[in-house]
Scaffold this motif. Structure first.
Motif, mmCIF file in Angstrom:
data_model
loop_
_atom_site.group_PDB
_atom_site.id
_atom_site.type_symbol
_atom_site.label_atom_id
_atom_site.label_comp_id
_atom_site.label_asym_id
_atom_site.label_seq_id
_atom_site.Cartn_x
_atom_site.Cartn_y
_atom_site.Cartn_z
ATOM 1 N N TRP A 1 0.786 -1.234 0.000
ATOM 2 C CA TRP A 1 0.000 0.000 0.000
ATOM 3 C C TRP A 1 0.820 1.287 0.000
ATOM 4 O O TRP A 1 0.254 2.379 -0.076
ATOM 5 N N SER B 1 -10.808 0.069 0.363
ATOM 6 C CA SER B 1 -9.879 0.172 -0.760
ATOM 7 C C SER B 1 -9.543 -1.237 -1.225
ATOM 8 O O SER B 1 -9.177 -2.091 -0.403
ATOM 9 N N HIS C 1 -7.299 -3.503 -3.867
ATOM 10 C CA HIS C 1 -6.048 -3.450 -4.628
ATOM 11 C C HIS C 1 -6.084 -4.477 -5.765
ATOM 12 O O HIS C 1 -5.286 -5.395 -5.810
ATOM 13 N N GLU C 2 -7.004 -4.298 -6.696
ATOM 14 C CA GLU C 2 -7.131 -5.260 -7.798
ATOM 15 C C GLU C 2 -7.557 -4.543 -9.071
ATOM 16 O O GLU C 2 -8.550 -3.812 -9.073
ATOM 17 N N THR D 1 -5.490 0.935 -7.053
ATOM 18 C CA THR D 1 -6.614 0.576 -6.178
ATOM 19 C C THR D 1 -7.848 1.371 -6.546
ATOM 20 O O THR D 1 -7.775 2.386 -7.246
ATOM 21 N N ASN E 1 -4.902 -7.491 0.047
ATOM 22 C CA ASN E 1 -5.376 -6.799 -1.149
ATOM 23 C C ASN E 1 -6.580 -5.903 -0.878
ATOM 24 O O ASN E 1 -6.960 -5.115 -1.744
ATOM 25 N N SER F 1 -11.002 3.055 -4.300
ATOM 26 C CA SER F 1 -11.394 3.362 -2.930
ATOM 27 C C SER F 1 -12.806 3.921 -2.897
ATOM 28 O O SER F 1 -13.187 4.733 -3.748
#
Length: 439
Positions: free
Chosen positions: A61, A95, A97-98, A250, A80, A252
């Motif tokens: 991150w 958030s 992360h993909e 990411t 993730n 969010s």
């Protein structure tokens, strides 16, 4: 001859008595040395494990956002997904992360957000304490093994963190998620950078103040000083550029819960009422302390360390309550203090100890209340120094207090105590006035 024998007998007896006493002293000294070494190894091991956990988050991150007194932060097993429940600002942030999210429809994105929230917040406080790796690293839990199985859709009979956020059922959760706003990547990078710096700066100030308290054991002072250095290093390493690069990968979402201020206290009103009656502390005072300390976050955690709604420090307030109220020669555990009702019991009992033992000779009830609020934050020793020209002496300080009006007492607290304590008194009194009108 008999006199010589008698004298020799006395000498031998004295030697026999002295030798074991010296041996016992040596043994005790060795024990103390071993305990100190054990504590230092334990603390270092705790820091090493905590640093390793943070390193994993930074790699993913760009920064390690961790739980605080007002925020509960949780990550998925693969790191993730990050969920932040902000009890002060009444928001939930998710958030993910993909890159795959870019191909999802709005409905599918909402479902992904829902799954992330349920897997991290649909837990009771004891479950969150057990299954969140950050909390499993806490020093008193270092020897335990924890199951980090993802708890998606886990059923629990105890109140959950979602309940603590005012979300009572699946319908209300769906309604909240429907109002989620996607935060642009550039804006999110700025938000993460600024709040991380602010969070760390506040934690450094809190830890330094704790280390300066007179009632803190020496080992805890040393650990607090190490923690302050660690947090300062973290602050210096916050990189806006690295966060910006990470956030671009990411998506969010932020949910604003729109609760009324008083609604945050709903889950704890019964416990506050019961403990206020039991310990003879005004309900508005207890609610004000809870709001100021944690904004009703049952998983509140600081680096002091302090735990739970009323931010009980096991080594000071916790040990004092156990000793003076429950006749126990031990500190409460984090698990115990993450229990909301138990935490309110400890906090209320400690406030009673301040009012009826340490400050019982203060004649004016308003002055006594001001002093108790300040002492809850800074300790009775530091409070005494403020009224006694920097010198120790509880009774000498109380003698000065009794010669002052409540307004003069407040002026001393707001000019001669730590800055954090000055702010704390203002916050609690403002909150107390609010709850007095709403109870």
């Amino acid at each position: 001859m008999l006199q010589n024998k008698a004298l020799m007998s006395v000498v031998i007896t004295s030697m026999l008595l002295t030798a074991p006493t010296q041996a016992q002293q040596n043994k005790f000294d060795e024990y103390k040395k071993q305990q100190k070494a054990k504590y230092e190894r334990f603390a270092d091991d705790y820091i090493q494990r905590y640093e390793a956990f943070k390193a994993q988050l930074i790699e993913k991150w760009g920064v390690a956002e961790l739980s605080s007194a007002t925020e509960y932060v949780a990550y998925s097993d693969d790191n993730n997904v990050k969920v932040i429940a902000d009890f002060e600002n009444d928001t939930i942030e998710v958030s993910i992360h993909e890159d795959a999210l870019n191909a999802l429809s709005k409905e599918e994105q909402n479902e992904a957000v829902k799954t992330a929230i349920e897997s991290t917040l649909n837990l009771s406080a004891p479950e969150a304490n057990k299954f969140n790796p950050e909390f499993a690293i806490l020093e008193s839990q270092a020897s335990k093994k924890y199951d980090t199985t993802t708890l998606t859709h886990r059923k629990t009979s105890a109140p959950t963190l979602l309940n603590a956020l005012g979300i009572k059922n699946d319908v209300e959760l769906q309604e909240s998620i429907a109002g989620a706003k996607e935060v642009p990547a550039g804006q999110q990078a700025d938000i993460v950078t600024q709040r991380t710096k602010s969070r760390l700066a506040e934690q450094i100030a809190e830890v330094k103040q704790f280390a300066a308290r007179e009632d803190v054991p020496e080992q805890k002072k040393e650990q607090a000083e190490k923690t302050a250095l660690m947090l300062t290093a973290d602050l210096n390493e916050v990189s806006a550029a690295k966060i910006d690069a990470t956030v671009k990968n990411t998506k969010s979402y932020k949910i604003q819960l729109h609760r009324a201020r008083y609604d945050k206290a709903t889950n704890y009103l019964d416990a506050v009422y019961q403990q206020a009656e039991r310990w003879q502390v005004a309900q508005d005072t207890l609610l004000a302390v809870i709001e100021t300390e944690s904004h009703f976050n049952p998983m509140a955690k600081s680096h002091i360390p302090a735990y739970g709604l009323m931010q009980i420090v096991p080594a000071t307030a916790g040990a004092d309550v156990n000793n003076k109220v429950f006749s126990k020669e031990k500190k409460p555990t984090p698990e115990e203090l993450f229990n909301g009702e138990r935490n309110i019991e400890f906090g209320s009992a400690y406030f009673n100890i301040l009012m009826t033992r340490y400050l019982k000779e203060v004649e004016d009830p308003t002055s006594r209340m001001y002093c108790a609020i300040a002492a809850y934050n800074t300790g009775i020793g530091n409070l005494s120094r403020a009224f006694n020209n920097g010198e120790r002496g509880r009774m000498a300080a109380i003698k000065q207090i009794n010669q002052m009006t409540p307004e003069q007492v407040m002026r001393v607290i707001k000019s001669k105590t730590h800055t954090e304590t000055q702010r704390y008194l203002d916050k609690v009194l403002s909150s107390k006035a609010y709850f007095a009108q709403h109870i």
